[in-house]
Design a protein around this motif. Sequence first.
Motif, PDB file in Angstrom:
ATOM      1  N   MET A  23       0.841  -1.214   0.000  1.00 31.68           N
ATOM      2  CA  MET A  23       0.000   0.000   0.000  1.00 31.68           C
ATOM      3  C   MET A  23       0.864   1.247   0.000  1.00 31.68           C
ATOM      4  O   MET A  23       0.498   2.271  -0.567  1.00 31.68           O
ATOM      5  CB  MET A  23      -0.878   0.001   1.260  1.00 31.68           C
ATOM      6  N   HIS A  64      -9.166   1.660  -5.390  1.00 33.10           N
ATOM      7  CA  HIS A  64     -10.348   1.324  -4.615  1.00 33.10           C
ATOM      8  C   HIS A  64      -9.974   0.912  -3.194  1.00 33.10           C
ATOM      9  O   HIS A  64     -10.634   1.294  -2.220  1.00 33.10           O
ATOM     10  CB  HIS A  64     -11.104   0.194  -5.329  1.00 33.10           C
ATOM     11  N   ILE A  92      -7.413   1.866  -1.432  1.00 37.60           N
ATOM     12  CA  ILE A  92      -7.065   3.055  -0.642  1.00 37.60           C
ATOM     13  C   ILE A  92      -8.341   3.641  -0.049  1.00 37.60           C
ATOM     14  O   ILE A  92      -8.394   3.991   1.135  1.00 37.60           O
ATOM     15  CB  ILE A  92      -6.371   4.117  -1.531  1.00 37.60           C
ATOM     16  N   GLY A  93      -9.354   3.707  -0.872  1.00 36.78           N
ATOM     17  CA  GLY A  93     -10.633   4.228  -0.398  1.00 36.78           C
ATOM     18  C   GLY A  93     -11.218   3.377   0.704  1.00 36.78           C
ATOM     19  O   GLY A  93     -11.630   3.884   1.749  1.00 36.78           O
ATOM     20  N   TRP A 119      -8.299   2.687   3.786  1.00 37.67           N
ATOM     21  CA  TRP A 119      -7.585   3.776   4.434  1.00 37.67           C
ATOM     22  C   TRP A 119      -8.498   4.978   4.683  1.00 37.67           C
ATOM     23  O   TRP A 119      -8.652   5.417   5.810  1.00 37.67           O
ATOM     24  CB  TRP A 119      -6.360   4.168   3.599  1.00 37.67           C
ATOM     25  N   ILE A 120      -9.107   5.469   3.629  1.00 34.75           N
ATOM     26  CA  ILE A 120      -9.916   6.685   3.770  1.00 34.75           C
ATOM     27  C   ILE A 120     -11.118   6.456   4.671  1.00 34.75           C
ATOM     28  O   ILE A 120     -11.421   7.270   5.540  1.00 34.75           O
ATOM     29  CB  ILE A 120     -10.337   7.193   2.375  1.00 34.75           C
ATOM     30  N   LYS A 152     -11.500   4.624   7.135  1.00 36.93           N
ATOM     31  CA  LYS A 152     -11.098   4.595   8.536  1.00 36.93           C
ATOM     32  C   LYS A 152     -11.199   5.985   9.163  1.00 36.93           C
ATOM     33  O   LYS A 152     -11.604   6.138  10.315  1.00 36.93           O
ATOM     34  CB  LYS A 152      -9.661   4.081   8.606  1.00 36.93           C
ATOM     35  N   PHE A 153     -10.851   7.010   8.369  1.00 39.02           N
ATOM     36  CA  PHE A 153     -10.870   8.368   8.898  1.00 39.02           C
ATOM     37  C   PHE A 153     -12.238   9.020   8.793  1.00 39.02           C
ATOM     38  O   PHE A 153     -12.489  10.047   9.389  1.00 39.02           O
ATOM     39  CB  PHE A 153      -9.833   9.232   8.182  1.00 39.02           C
ATOM     40  N   GLU A 154     -13.119   8.404   8.023  1.00 35.24           N
ATOM     41  CA  GLU A 154     -14.463   8.973   7.911  1.00 35.24           C
ATOM     42  C   GLU A 154     -15.311   8.584   9.104  1.00 35.24           C
ATOM     43  O   GLU A 154     -16.154   9.352   9.535  1.00 35.24           O
ATOM     44  CB  GLU A 154     -15.100   8.543   6.593  1.00 35.24           C
ATOM     45  N   ARG A 155     -15.059   7.387   9.619  1.00 40.41           N
ATOM     46  CA  ARG A 155     -15.675   7.060  10.900  1.00 40.41           C
ATOM     47  C   ARG A 155     -15.067   8.030  11.908  1.00 40.41           C
ATOM     48  O   ARG A 155     -13.863   8.211  11.945  1.00 40.41           O
ATOM     49  CB  ARG A 155     -15.316   5.632  11.323  1.00 40.41           C
ATOM     50  N   LYS A 194     -15.368  11.166  11.872  1.00 36.57           N
ATOM     51  CA  LYS A 194     -15.075  12.467  11.274  1.00 36.57           C
ATOM     52  C   LYS A 194     -15.807  13.581  12.021  1.00 36.57           C
ATOM     53  O   LYS A 194     -15.222  14.585  12.407  1.00 36.57           O
ATOM     54  CB  LYS A 194     -15.511  12.449   9.809  1.00 36.57           C
ATOM     55  N   ALA A 231     -14.430  14.166  15.473  1.00 37.67           N
ATOM     56  CA  ALA A 231     -13.178  14.917  15.473  1.00 37.67           C
ATOM     57  C   ALA A 231     -13.444  16.397  15.269  1.00 37.67           C
ATOM     58  O   ALA A 231     -12.863  17.253  15.943  1.00 37.67           O
ATOM     59  CB  ALA A 231     -12.261  14.393  14.371  1.00 37.67           C
ATOM     60  N   LEU A 232     -14.334  16.695  14.334  1.00 31.80           N
ATOM     61  CA  LEU A 232     -14.622  18.103  14.046  1.00 31.80           C
ATOM     62  C   LEU A 232     -15.258  18.803  15.232  1.00 31.80           C
ATOM     63  O   LEU A 232     -14.911  19.942  15.547  1.00 31.80           O
ATOM     64  CB  LEU A 232     -15.539  18.217  12.823  1.00 31.80           C
TER      65      LEU A 232
END
Lengths: 104, 104
Positions: free
Chosen positions: B1, B74, B76-77, B80-81, B83-86, B88, B91-92
Amino acid sequence: MNEVFKALADASRRSLLDRLHAKNGQTLNELCDGLAMTRQAVTKHLGILEAANLVTTLRHGREKLHYINPVPIHQIGERWIKKFERGKLAALSELKRQLEKRDE
Amino acid sequence: MNEVFKALADASRRSLLDRLHAKNGQTLNELCDGLAMTRQAVTKHLGILEAANLVTTLRHGREKLHYINPVPIHQIGERWIKKFERGKLAALSELKRQLEKRDE
DNA sequence: ATAATAGGCAACCAAAAGGTTGCATGTCAA
DNA sequence: TTGACATGCAACCTTTTGGTTGCCTATTAT
């Protein structure tokens, strides 16, 4: 967006993001813990993440707290990755067709 | 990766993927068209994309045809990505809370 | 006040990245 | 079969990158 891709290209920086994802708002020294790197190297990495807007910082006395900003990551997904997912199956089936054609 | 992230870090390589997405199965010379770069430079970029498994090639006589492989993109989406959307929003909102705390 | 703590800045260095030029090889067409 | 075309290989060069060491500044705790 180029800055974001560049920032994500380094494994140490991705691991810093991982650590902030696990525990947000860490200080520089906290983030240095357990890394085989000097504090100054970590500072540079965090600077690059900050320049790419992937991390936001907040001074609190003599400490600098680091917060992850998931927006650019999300945008990579939305604006870039999704583009290649449309037509994914088409591309694969075309590839398959070509591979089979090799033996004609 | 890591290889995929590294491969995607360069704008020229992303633009090569864009071109293959627009028209799959192009030859090396075709892909060189309009780029401010020698053929050898493009060869190197394509080599890196191939090493990252983002491009597959097929010899056809003296031509080398290049096909995009959307699978690593795909992944990566997905791996990886997402993981950071959960988390989100969490965090904000935490960031917002901290920013407000600054004026206390 | 002063020592310890948290971080910033700058010079320097080695390795990797991105690119070039020059030449060699394999394939097709006349 | 020979010239043109498509690509491969290798040496070389410059800039960027990832890291270091050394020293400076600001804040906090004693």
